[in-house]
Write a protein that holds these residues in place. Structure first.
Motif, mmCIF file in Angstrom:
data_model
loop_
_atom_site.group_PDB
_atom_site.id
_atom_site.type_symbol
_atom_site.label_atom_id
_atom_site.label_comp_id
_atom_site.label_asym_id
_atom_site.label_seq_id
_atom_site.Cartn_x
_atom_site.Cartn_y
_atom_site.Cartn_z
ATOM 1 N N ASP A 179 0.806 -1.224 0.000
ATOM 2 C CA ASP A 179 0.000 0.000 0.000
ATOM 3 C C ASP A 179 0.836 1.269 0.000
ATOM 4 O O ASP A 179 0.290 2.379 -0.052
ATOM 5 C CB ASP A 179 -0.957 0.015 1.194
ATOM 6 C CG ASP A 179 -0.239 -0.108 2.530
ATOM 7 O OD1 ASP A 179 0.873 -0.684 2.582
ATOM 8 O OD2 ASP A 179 -0.797 0.369 3.546
ATOM 9 N N GLU A 204 4.175 3.632 -1.532
ATOM 10 C CA GLU A 204 5.115 3.933 -2.617
ATOM 11 C C GLU A 204 6.468 4.271 -2.004
ATOM 12 O O GLU A 204 6.567 5.167 -1.158
ATOM 13 C CB GLU A 204 4.610 5.104 -3.456
ATOM 14 C CG GLU A 204 5.578 5.499 -4.565
ATOM 15 C CD GLU A 204 5.204 6.807 -5.258
ATOM 16 O OE1 GLU A 204 5.774 7.082 -6.329
ATOM 17 O OE2 GLU A 204 4.357 7.546 -4.711
ATOM 18 N N ARG A 228 0.258 4.939 -1.664
ATOM 19 C CA ARG A 228 -0.010 4.889 -3.104
ATOM 20 C C ARG A 228 -1.338 5.570 -3.415
ATOM 21 O O ARG A 228 -1.440 6.329 -4.376
ATOM 22 C CB ARG A 228 -0.041 3.436 -3.581
ATOM 23 C CG ARG A 228 1.313 2.756 -3.572
ATOM 24 C CD ARG A 228 1.260 1.411 -4.275
ATOM 25 N NE ARG A 228 2.554 0.745 -4.218
ATOM 26 C CZ ARG A 228 3.565 0.999 -5.057
ATOM 27 N NH1 ARG A 228 3.414 1.900 -6.014
ATOM 28 N NH2 ARG A 228 4.709 0.352 -4.945
ATOM 29 N N ALA A 229 -2.355 5.295 -2.615
ATOM 30 C CA ALA A 229 -3.664 5.924 -2.791
ATOM 31 C C ALA A 229 -3.733 7.119 -1.860
ATOM 32 O O ALA A 229 -3.770 6.965 -0.635
ATOM 33 C CB ALA A 229 -4.765 4.918 -2.459
ATOM 34 N N ARG A 230 -3.702 8.307 -2.417
ATOM 35 C CA ARG A 230 -3.623 9.496 -1.580
ATOM 36 C C ARG A 230 -4.448 10.624 -2.182
ATOM 37 O O ARG A 230 -4.786 10.626 -3.360
ATOM 38 C CB ARG A 230 -2.177 9.945 -1.387
ATOM 39 C CG ARG A 230 -1.436 10.175 -2.686
ATOM 40 C CD ARG A 230 0.046 10.429 -2.469
ATOM 41 N NE ARG A 230 0.721 10.600 -3.750
ATOM 42 C CZ ARG A 230 1.222 9.607 -4.463
ATOM 43 N NH1 ARG A 230 1.159 8.366 -4.006
ATOM 44 N NH2 ARG A 230 1.798 9.825 -5.627
ATOM 45 N N SER A 231 -4.716 11.589 -1.358
ATOM 46 C CA SER A 231 -5.458 12.784 -1.768
ATOM 47 C C SER A 231 -4.595 13.642 -2.681
ATOM 48 O O SER A 231 -3.360 13.578 -2.650
ATOM 49 C CB SER A 231 -5.846 13.572 -0.518
ATOM 50 O OG SER A 231 -6.177 14.881 -0.820
#
Length: 255
Positions: free
Chosen positions: A10, A12, A32-35
């Motif tokens: 999850d 980077e 990796r999944a971010r605002s």
């Protein structure tokens, strides 16, 4: 070598980003999944008595998963490089973060630092404005088992050279004063969280107590938590330390 399961899926991981004038590098770790909004950033500085080890991004996993942009930076080691070389390097890491804020989606106004032992010492110097005329380079500091006052009577320096200072402590007292975070405390210092083992026989617990007292006397927010352990309390109480650090940085964030 990093652990076999690093980096987690999850996160980077961007290793080996060069910074500064002396061939230093830093590693960046973030979700990796971010605002799309800029995130607060946290700089980790490694321990090792100023003479060994290097940047260690795995220490930042718990902070990266909480949404912070995290960085672990190298600095020159003693005795090949004596103080203030180390402070100059970590200061250049902060400068790099602010100069590259847009590229890495971090908020240059919300930059904090933490470390263990020697790394905590350098983070504390950043937070008290050492080398920058009292203007803190970071806005909050997590101090885990760090040396804060090289004039503490609980410390015993013999005639042998002290690597950070490049000579015996008795012959380097002006430099020891420059290298003592407690000597740089002012009302402008950043808020601190101190985590220290009650039975630390390498960096006595009085170091955290003296720094905490100096900050409070200057009107600076400072929290002190003493844990049942020795110098390697970060290993024996890792879950508690990570929880306390994360809570502290979240409070500084304002939620």
């Amino acid at each position: 070598m990093f652990p076999a399961d690093f980096p987690p899926d999850d996160l980077e991981f961007v290793p080996g980003l060069p910074f500064g004038r002396h061939g230093r590098s830093l590693d960046l770790l973030r979700l990796r999944a971010r605002s799309a909004r800029p995130a607060p950033a946290i700089l980790h500085l490694h321990g090792g008595a100023w003479v060994r080890f290097g940047r260690w991004a795995p220490a930042n996993v718990f902070l990266a998963r909480a949404g912070f942009v995290t960085v672990s930076a190298d600095y020159r080691l003693a005795p090949g490089s004596i103080f203030p070389a180390q402070l100059g390097d970590v200061g250049e890491a902060v400068t790099w973060l602010r100069a590259n804020a847009g590229a890495w989606q971090l908020d240059p106004a919300r930059l904090w630092a933490w470390g263990v032992s020697a790394g905590a010492h350098l983070a504390a110097l950043l937070g008290t404005g050492a080398g920058t005329r009292g203007e803190p380079a970071v806005q909050a500091v997590g101090n885990v088992s760090g040396p804060m006052d090289l004039f503490d009577p609980a410390l015993s320096f013999g005639p042998e050279p002290f690597p950070l200072l490049g000579g015996p402590w008795a012959e380097r007292q002006a430099l020891a004063a420059q290298a003592s975070p407690v000597r740089h405390v002012s009302g402008r210092s950043a808020p601190f969280l101190h985590l220290h083992g009650l039975h630390d026989d390498e960096v006595p617990v009085s170091q955290a107590r003296r720094m905490h007292a100096a900050l409070r006397a200057a009107g600076v927010p400072s929290e002190l938590a003493l844990l049942d352990g020795g110098h390697y309390v970060n290993d024996t109480h890792r879950a508690e330390i990570e929880t306390r650090l994360l809570d502290f940085f979240r409070r500084e964030l304002g939620h």
